[in-house]
Structure formats: C-alpha cells, structure tokens
Design an enzyme around this catalytic site. Sequence first.
Site, mmCIF file in Angstrom:
data_model
loop_
_atom_site.group_PDB
_atom_site.id
_atom_site.type_symbol
_atom_site.label_atom_id
_atom_site.label_comp_id
_atom_site.label_asym_id
_atom_site.label_seq_id
_atom_site.Cartn_x
_atom_site.Cartn_y
_atom_site.Cartn_z
ATOM 1 N N TYR A 179 -16.195 1.899 10.110
ATOM 2 C CA TYR A 179 -14.732 1.875 9.971
ATOM 3 C C TYR A 179 -14.076 2.345 11.268
ATOM 4 O O TYR A 179 -13.144 1.715 11.777
ATOM 5 C CB TYR A 179 -14.325 2.769 8.793
ATOM 6 N N LYS A 207 -11.712 -0.030 13.731
ATOM 7 C CA LYS A 207 -10.356 0.346 14.123
ATOM 8 C C LYS A 207 -10.257 0.495 15.639
ATOM 9 O O LYS A 207 -9.209 0.216 16.237
ATOM 10 C CB LYS A 207 -9.947 1.640 13.418
ATOM 11 N N THR A 257 -12.437 -7.383 7.217
ATOM 12 C CA THR A 257 -10.982 -7.328 7.023
ATOM 13 C C THR A 257 -10.332 -6.639 8.213
ATOM 14 O O THR A 257 -9.319 -7.089 8.730
ATOM 15 C CB THR A 257 -10.627 -6.529 5.747
ATOM 16 N N GLY A 300 -3.312 -2.290 -2.582
ATOM 17 C CA GLY A 300 -1.867 -2.136 -2.762
ATOM 18 C C GLY A 300 -1.481 -2.442 -4.209
ATOM 19 O O GLY A 300 -2.255 -3.036 -4.954
ATOM 20 N N GLY A 303 0.832 -1.203 0.000
ATOM 21 C CA GLY A 303 0.000 0.000 0.000
ATOM 22 C C GLY A 303 0.862 1.247 0.000
ATOM 23 O O GLY A 303 2.096 1.181 0.027
ATOM 24 N N PHE A 304 0.191 2.375 0.000
ATOM 25 C CA PHE A 304 0.886 3.650 -0.120
ATOM 26 C C PHE A 304 1.876 3.880 1.037
ATOM 27 O O PHE A 304 3.089 3.978 0.815
ATOM 28 C CB PHE A 304 -0.176 4.752 -0.207
ATOM 29 N N ILE A 305 1.395 3.860 2.270
ATOM 30 C CA ILE A 305 2.301 4.153 3.394
ATOM 31 C C ILE A 305 3.227 2.965 3.656
ATOM 32 O O ILE A 305 4.422 3.120 3.895
ATOM 33 C CB ILE A 305 1.505 4.512 4.673
ATOM 34 N N ASP A 348 0.652 -8.834 1.355
ATOM 35 C CA ASP A 348 -0.359 -7.921 0.807
ATOM 36 C C ASP A 348 -1.234 -8.695 -0.169
ATOM 37 O O ASP A 348 -0.724 -9.508 -0.951
ATOM 38 C CB ASP A 348 0.330 -6.750 0.085
ATOM 39 N N ASN A 349 -2.546 -8.443 -0.134
ATOM 40 C CA ASN A 349 -3.429 -9.142 -1.086
ATOM 41 C C ASN A 349 -3.607 -8.362 -2.389
ATOM 42 O O ASN A 349 -4.344 -8.783 -3.273
ATOM 43 C CB ASN A 349 -4.789 -9.449 -0.442
#
Length: 327
Positions: A146, A150, A92, A33, A7-9, A28-29
């Site tokens: 979300y 988290k 997820t 990403g 992914g990005f980060i 990573d799936n």
Amino acid sequence: MVTGGAGFIGSYLANALLTRGDTVVVLDNLQTGRLANLEEASASPRFHFVHGSVLDELVVDELVHQCDVVVHMAAAVGVRLVVEQPLKSLTTNIRGSQVVVEAAHRYRRKILMTSTSEIYGKNSLGPLRETADRILGDPSIVRWGYSTAKAVDEILANCYHRERGLPTIVVRLFNTVGARQSPAYGMVIPRLVQQALRDEPLTVYGDGRQTRCFAHVLDVVDALLRLLDDDAAVGQTFNIGSSEEISIGRLAEAIIARCESRSRIELIPYEEAYGAGFEDMQRRVPDTTKLRALTGWQPRYTLADVLNDAITEARREAAPRADLVSP
Ligand code: UDP
C-alpha cells in the site's frame, strides 16, 4: 470533481465545496464509500453523483473534461482491507491514479492527489517532515504494498508536474477521524468506540504502546481547501494531521471512560489480528510546519473533540431509527 467522494473524508470535502458555492461531481464505486455519506450533499442542486470506478477510463475522461479541479481520493484504503485484498488495493491505487492523472493532463486540470502517512513506513522518529526518509520492510509484507502504491501515485503526480507542467498538489493524510467513519475497514477509533458501546473487550493490537495522532476530519478538509486555493501549493507535497500524540493503550482507556463502558482491554498479538508477517509503526507524528507556514492552517479540534464526535455518532447509529420502528 472528487473521486472517492462517497468515502468518509471525500464526503466531508464535497459538503464543504458545496457550502462555499462550488458545483461538485463525485465519482465513487461504493465499495467502501456509502451513499448515506452523501445525504447532505445530495440536497444541493449543484451536486452530482456518478456511480463508477476510477478504473473506467471513459467515465473518468468525460467527468474530468466537465470539471476544472480534480481531487483524487478514490483508493482501496484501511489496513484491514489492504491486508485482506492486497492485489485489489495495488491495482486500484496505481492504475486508478494513472487513469485520473492522465485525464487531468489531457484537459490541463489542476489535480490534488491524496497520499498517506504510510509513505514514511517504519520511520518512527517523528515529528516527520515531508522530506523524512521512507523506511519500509520486506516487500512481501503486504502493508508495504500500500505504501509503495501510494508512493508511485506521488511520483506520477510529481513527474506530470515537472515534465508536463500539470498543476498537481500532493497531500499525505495522517490518521483522520470523525462522524460517519465506518468501523468496517479496521480504523482504530470507530472500532474501539463500537466495542466500548457494546461492552465488548477493546481489541488493542500489540502491546498498545504504539502511538498515533488523530485529526478531526473538519480540520483536514479545511487544510485541503486552503491548499486547493493556493497557487503556491502547486508542485509541492504537504503533511496534514494532528500533532496530539497518544498511545493506542491510552486511547482505549480514554474511550472506555468517555463511553462509561464496562469493557476491558484485550491485548491481541499482531499476527492474530492481521496474519503472520505484519509490521506496525511504533510512532507516527506529522510535522505540519510546511502546511501552516503556507496557508496559516491550524487545527481547531482537540483529540477530546474527535472522540466526542465519534462516540456521539456511534451512539446515534446504534440507536433504532424512529422512522424504522414499527408502531
Ligand atoms: N489498532 C488496534 N486495534 C484495532 C485496530 C487498530 O490496536 O482494533 C491499532 C493498529 O495496530 C495501529 C493503530 O491502532 O497501531 C492505528 O490503526 P489504524 O488501522 O486505525 O490506522 P494506521 O495508523 O495503522 O494506519
């Protein structure tokens, strides 16, 4: 081990870990990403990529066993994705984190859990300290699903720390931007930059007076490394983000000016953008005193740097690649 490292980060974190000499495994799936994010990392013999899901207990068990520190970044993220696929996002984010934390506990590995500024919900009092109240709307509003997932992840990490002695660190990432962030999942800067470069209208949601602070991804990775290396961070929660606040309307104006675009700004009601029953937060500013006091972290990049990088990258991506142009 970096879950969600394509992914990005996560991909920036993988690069930084490799640069300082670590061996890195990314799981990573590739749903959000991209392998292209790992081009630089892949050049290192100390880098390993595993295509798989954090929901796959066997894979997670094996990889956590091989590693000494786990950074859990894999998640279904982005307001657009969360709104369009709330069930997937919920499972997820809750189940995936549970699988990863359980494996970390099995092998007694330090784990850094990435959480989010969405935790604070509609608390717009900002600057928000880690102890600030969470203000959430009706749970039938999917965005709060979300935030809730988290929060469950954070509670899970905290319980494993307190009751089982697992070394855990929780970080709440605020808006983070930089080259390679995809416009596909709703994040405002890559979207507005892409629109400006195409001379399309810039879609500003609501009245554009809501504010955010945008941190450069390299500053965020610097904070992550400092926390990972600091034993005093274990068992604690930290905000990571910029304190430079800007309204989305002003942000759109700045992007138009920097891109020398002919675009105009189009105000779009939230219900048109995200469907009925959407709630936004009017102000989101982190208080990063705790992170700074413990680690000495200070952001090195301004909002102007953040925008320049995002625009340069978007221009590069939009340009036809020399190696793909037919002779
Ligand atoms: N936003 C916008 N236009 C877009 C995408 C987002 O005006 O095309 C707004 C969004 O409603 C929010 C802010 O920009 O107020 C930041 O959105 P983003 O999804 O990047 O992150 P958030 O802070 O909401 O998690």
